[in-house]
Scaffold this active site. Structure first.
Site, PDB file in Angstrom:
ATOM      1  N   GLU A 122       7.137  10.707  12.918  1.00  0.00           N
ATOM      2  CA  GLU A 122       6.726   9.278  13.204  1.00  0.00           C
ATOM      3  C   GLU A 122       7.350   8.613  12.250  1.00  0.00           C
ATOM      4  O   GLU A 122       8.111   8.931  10.965  1.00  0.00           O
ATOM      5  CB  GLU A 122       4.999   9.341  12.982  1.00  0.00           C
ATOM      6  N   LYS A 136       8.063   6.197   8.866  1.00  0.00           N
ATOM      7  CA  LYS A 136       7.428   6.172   7.546  1.00  0.00           C
ATOM      8  C   LYS A 136       7.400   4.844   7.192  1.00  0.00           C
ATOM      9  O   LYS A 136       8.181   3.951   7.008  1.00  0.00           O
ATOM     10  CB  LYS A 136       8.499   6.835   6.418  1.00  0.00           C
ATOM     11  N   ASP A 148       6.507   1.336   5.063  1.00  0.00           N
ATOM     12  CA  ASP A 148       6.941   1.115   3.710  1.00  0.00           C
ATOM     13  C   ASP A 148       5.798   0.051   3.314  1.00  0.00           C
ATOM     14  O   ASP A 148       5.689  -1.105   3.281  1.00  0.00           O
ATOM     15  CB  ASP A 148       8.195   0.310   3.579  1.00  0.00           C
ATOM     16  N   TYR A 166      -2.154   8.389   9.409  1.00  0.00           N
ATOM     17  CA  TYR A 166      -1.432   9.713   9.522  1.00  0.00           C
ATOM     18  C   TYR A 166      -1.748  10.770   8.784  1.00  0.00           C
ATOM     19  O   TYR A 166      -0.961  11.763   9.054  1.00  0.00           O
ATOM     20  CB  TYR A 166      -0.071   9.285   9.249  1.00  0.00           C
ATOM     21  N   LYS A 171      14.974   9.520   4.964  1.00  0.00           N
ATOM     22  CA  LYS A 171      15.056   8.246   4.495  1.00  0.00           C
ATOM     23  C   LYS A 171      16.434   7.504   5.371  1.00  0.00           C
ATOM     24  O   LYS A 171      17.425   7.923   5.343  1.00  0.00           O
ATOM     25  CB  LYS A 171      15.431   8.103   3.229  1.00  0.00           C
ATOM     26  N   CYS A 224      26.035 -22.572 -22.273  1.00  0.00           N
ATOM     27  CA  CYS A 224      24.588 -22.420 -21.541  1.00  0.00           C
ATOM     28  C   CYS A 224      24.400 -23.414 -20.500  1.00  0.00           C
ATOM     29  O   CYS A 224      24.523 -24.455 -20.831  1.00  0.00           O
ATOM     30  CB  CYS A 224      23.367 -22.290 -22.549  1.00  0.00           C
ATOM     31  N   CYS A 231      20.936 -25.358 -21.376  1.00  0.00           N
ATOM     32  CA  CYS A 231      20.901 -26.106 -22.605  1.00  0.00           C
ATOM     33  C   CYS A 231      21.975 -26.585 -23.550  1.00  0.00           C
ATOM     34  O   CYS A 231      22.035 -27.333 -24.150  1.00  0.00           O
ATOM     35  CB  CYS A 231      19.792 -25.477 -23.615  1.00  0.00           C
ATOM     36  N   CYS A 281      16.222 -23.292 -25.821  1.00  0.00           N
ATOM     37  CA  CYS A 281      16.760 -23.595 -24.485  1.00  0.00           C
ATOM     38  C   CYS A 281      15.757 -23.357 -23.343  1.00  0.00           C
ATOM     39  O   CYS A 281      14.702 -22.507 -23.269  1.00  0.00           O
ATOM     40  CB  CYS A 281      17.690 -22.254 -24.225  1.00  0.00           C
TER      41      CYS A 281
HETATM   42  S1  IVH Z   1       2.300  11.608   5.080  1.00  0.00           S
HETATM   43  C1  IVH Z   1       1.638  14.910   2.224  1.00  0.00           C
HETATM   44  N1  IVH Z   1       3.156  10.039   6.765  1.00  0.00           N
HETATM   45  O1  IVH Z   1       4.914   7.815   2.080  1.00  0.00           O
HETATM   46  C2  IVH Z   1       2.009  13.734   3.154  1.00  0.00           C
HETATM   47  N2  IVH Z   1       3.048   9.415   4.534  1.00  0.00           N
HETATM   48  O2  IVH Z   1       6.441   9.241   0.061  1.00  0.00           O
HETATM   49  C3  IVH Z   1       1.667  12.504   2.593  1.00  0.00           C
HETATM   50  N3  IVH Z   1       4.022   6.988   3.854  1.00  0.00           N
HETATM   51  O3  IVH Z   1       2.497   8.439  -0.255  1.00  0.00           O
HETATM   52  C4  IVH Z   1       1.832  11.451   3.322  1.00  0.00           C
HETATM   53  N4  IVH Z   1       4.449   6.486   6.183  1.00  0.00           N
HETATM   54  O4  IVH Z   1       2.269   6.333   0.975  1.00  0.00           O
HETATM   55  C5  IVH Z   1       2.804  10.412   5.551  1.00  0.00           C
HETATM   56  N5  IVH Z   1       3.868   8.329   8.321  1.00  0.00           N
HETATM   57  C6  IVH Z   1       3.606   8.764   7.223  1.00  0.00           C
HETATM   58  C7  IVH Z   1       3.765   7.776   6.254  1.00  0.00           C
HETATM   59  C8  IVH Z   1       3.569   8.198   4.712  1.00  0.00           C
HETATM   60  C9  IVH Z   1       4.296   6.038   4.827  1.00  0.00           C
HETATM   61  C10 IVH Z   1       4.031   6.833   2.807  1.00  0.00           C
HETATM   62  C11 IVH Z   1       2.603   7.287   1.723  1.00  0.00           C
HETATM   63  C12 IVH Z   1       2.879   8.516   1.091  1.00  0.00           C
HETATM   64  C13 IVH Z   1       4.589   8.198   0.573  1.00  0.00           C
HETATM   65  C14 IVH Z   1       5.205   9.489   0.467  1.00  0.00           C
END
Ligand code: IVH
Length: 672
Positions: free
Chosen positions: A116, A118, A120, A228, A316, A410, A413, A433
């Site tokens: 899935e 990640k 932010d 999640y 990442k 600068c 100033c 300044c």
């Molecule tokens: S699972 C043990 N799933 O990423 C697993 N985390 O770097 C814990 N995050 O603290 C998290 N999307 O804030 C999981 N689909 C996702 C996520 C996710 C974002 C964040 C979460 C976690 C951080 C870890």
């Protein structure tokens, strides 16, 4: 007050149920069945009945707003710690993760994974008791977070009640609160107009919105949730992540925009690629993809390493990049006089965010990368950092590009400019300044410092230009009448600012020290000082040697602190601040250093222990130790269980200390 009849109760119950269903259709499924007008009509009817009969159900949509502002957030302990994720930066590293998993499971079979995006955003735990949302807390340090229940309730996609499927006695549901990129940009635009500081990225905007003591502010920010994960649960059990996600969906929780169950790492990588391709089309910021072992039994067998589960990893994405032109380079003067070159860019959209400025760090960098005004450049925006120029596309040069040399005076100033020892940084030496003074004031009022809301950059600039504040001490001299004369202030905003100033007067020593803007004293050094000195007066006329007694304190910082507290003018300023009613408490004093009992020690286990091996290993790691599978010279202890294997002999031959499980438990401070 009229008592509600059975009929009225029934009508209220039905309205709550229907409105919650429509909320779900609208905010979770994005597929409304009724018009906004119809929704509003039913909502008004509900509100009217609730008020008339003083009968409010806990999951009523009217309960999403209207909680009184808090003084502070209460702390909440997570029943199960909220972990973080290990990272993989290439598909190769994702394969290595799969290899590790198989090796630990002693299997060469394909593993089932879920994949899935990640998100932010900000990790959150939602606790439901008998189906009702009971508490929402931030991740905090993983063990303890803050109670933000009233704020989370304002997020329309968060169910106030679990309506469908099995309803557990208690369940902790984890997810990410985030802000869509468009909402983030709109919010920043609004803030800019209001003279408030803008958020650096959607994640900060989401975090800033959740950490509001007044939930009506949170309610005005359009936040979302993607669930999640599961923490502790009572009265329900799931076999796998997929089963849990299915339950979540059925119970009307928002789940990640894409989530797939696949067999084997090749297919998992296909999903990663798919998510990466779709990434720019997502309304939210995704900085990667998360791969999790699906089977909960296998997750348990794999266990946790320090604070990261061995059963999951985050792939990442590479940073977003874009190509644009440098319109101009501006020398920006900071709080301590440091002059930083900033590129003003032709606005370009990078990964869904408009970018029009980019830091160039220092003149060394300009020279090294040979950056000139008019150049076409590659700009990178990596999740949370301010975009930076990666390289110049030299082929695009026309010959009209101009060199940009460090300023001799600068730019604000006109004072002389001095070069730092290294020759990289340039500094304005002007004591008064305007840029420096305003930045110092800006720093003093900022959130991690004295936290005076309503004194953003634009307002500081205005108050400074009108001569109302020339130093942060002057903040306490501001009067409502003065503010009312200014174009940006009306009755309410002026009163709010005066109130915010008043409120900020009660502060902690750590915050106060940070506010002062002493060179080299950031939040961490300020906290260290507060831990070691009971009060502000204890720092007056301090010697560098005395500060160096604090273990983590460096010489440069110690010198700078000592210099500050030996300057008569500075000490007078501190006294003036006190006389204006600034009250400093020091809850940090003598807080023990966070040292874990097993730090620096390596343990190997042999034989059977009274507890599952992975659990013991987990505990060792949580207490700062390292759990290893094989004995070597660097092993500190061998933990001896029933029926030990060959490790015992090896340990004996190497002279490694052998201890029993009970002895280990003792070292853990009885936390077995
Ligand atoms: S699972 C043990 N799933 O990423 C697993 N985390 O770097 C814990 N995050 O603290 C998290 N999307 O804030 C999981 N689909 C996702 C996520 C996710 C974002 C964040 C979460 C976690 C951080 C870890």
């Amino acid at each position: 007050m009229d008592k509600p009849s059975a009929n009225i109760k029934h009508e209220i119950g039905k309205l709550v149920k229907d409105l919650n269903y429509h909320c779900y259709r609208y905010y979770v499924l994005d597929a409304p069945e009724i018009s906004d007008a119809e929704y509003d009509k039913q909502y008004r009817r509900l509100k009217e009945l609730e008020e008339k009969y003083n009968y409010v159900l806990p999951d009523s949509p009217t309960q999403r707003v209207g909680a009184p502002a808090l003084d502070r957030f209460e702390k909440v302990k997570h029943t199960e710690p909220m972990l973080s994720l290990d990272n993989a930066f290439s598909h190769e590293e994702v394969r290595e993760f799969d290899e590790r998993v198989k090796k630990l499971l002693k299997s060469d079979q394909d593993v089932d994974y879920t994949v899935e995006p990640k998100y932010d955003g900000l990790a959150m735990e939602l606790t439901y008791k008998n189906g009702i949302l009971f508490k929402a807390s931030t991740r905090g340090d993983g063990y303890e977070g803050e109670d933000v229940t009233v704020n989370i309730k304002t997020i329309k996609a968060v169910p106030l009640k679990i309506e469908a499927g099995d309803i557990p006695e208690e369940i902790d549901i984890r997810g990410e609160v985030y802000m869509d990129i468009r909402e983030f940009e709109a919010l920043n635009m609004e803030r800019e107009k209001a003279g408030e500081p803008v958020f650096a990225n959607p994640r900060n905007a989401a975090a800033g919105s959740i950490r509001q003591l007044d939930s009506s502010i949170t309610a005005g920010r359009k936040l979302h949730l993607a669930c999640y994960g599961i923490g502790a649960a009572k009265g329900i059990a799931f076999k796998s992540q997929w089963e849990f996600i299915t339950w979540l969906r059925n119970a009307r929780f928002p789940v990640p925009a894409i989530i797939k169950l696949v067999k084997g790492i090749d297919k998992a990588i296909d999903v990663i690629k798919e998510i990466e391709e779709k990434r720019n089309g997502f309304p939210f910021e995704a900085d990667g993809a998360v791969i999790k072992v699906n089977d909960f039994e296998l997750q348990k067998a794999l266990g946790v390493k320090t604070r990261e589960p061995r059963w999951a990893t985050a792939y990442k994405f590479p940073a977003h990049r874009g190509i644009t032109k440098i319109r101009n380079i501006i020398a920006s003067v900071g709080r301590t006089g440091t002059i930083t070159p900033v590129a003003s860019l032709e606005t370009v959209r990078i990964g869904g965010v408009n970018v029009s400025n980019s830091t160039l760090h220092n003149w060394d960098e300009i020279e090294r990368k040979d950056i000139r005004v008019g150049d076409t450049v590659v700009v990178e925006r990596a999740g949370d950092v301010i975009p930076h120029v990666v390289e110049v596309i030299k082929d695009k040069r026309t010959g009209t590009e101009k060199h940009f040399s460090p300023p001799e005076k600068c730019p604000v100033c006109g004072s002389a400019v001095e070069r730092d020892e290294g020759g990289v940084a340039y500094r304005c030496i002007g004591l008064n300044c305007a840029a420096q003074v305003q930045q110092r004031i800006g720093h003093y009022v900022s959130r991690a410092a004295m936290d005076i809301e309503g004194l953003g950059e634009k307002n500081v600039e205005l108050l400074y230009s009108k001569g109302l504040i020339r130093h942060f001490v002057d903040i306490y001299r501001l009067k409502k009448e003065d503010l009312l004369k200014l174009p940006r202030f009306a009755e309410k905003s002026a009163q709010n600012l005066i109130d915010a100033i008043e409120k900020s007067k009660h502060t902690t020593l750590a915050r106060f020290l940070y506010s002062l803007g002493i060179i080299h004293v950031g939040e961490y050094a300020a906290k260290l000082l507060a831990r070691n000195f009971p009060d502000l007066d204890g720092l007056y006329n301090i010697t560098p040697e005395r500060i160096m007694e604090i273990k983590q304190m460096g010489e440069k910082t110690a010198d700078s602190i000592s210099l500050f507290f030996n300057d008569e003018e500075n000490l007078r300023t501190l006294e003036v601040l006190k006389s204006f009613g600034v009250k400093i408490t020091n809850p940090d004093f003598k807080k023990p250093e966070e040292k874990l009992p097993l730090e620096g020690l390596t343990f190997v286990i042999t034989g059977t222990l009274p507890k599952a091996r992975n659990e013991v290993e987990e505990l060792i790691e949580r207490m700062g130790g390292h759990a290893s599978g094989s004995v070597s010279k660097s092993t500190s202890y061998l933990v001896l269980g029933e029926g030990p294997g060959s490790k015992l002999k090896k340990a004996q031959s190497l002279g490694v200390k052998i201890i029993s499980y009970e002895e280990l438990a003792e070292m853990l401070g009885g936390k077995n």
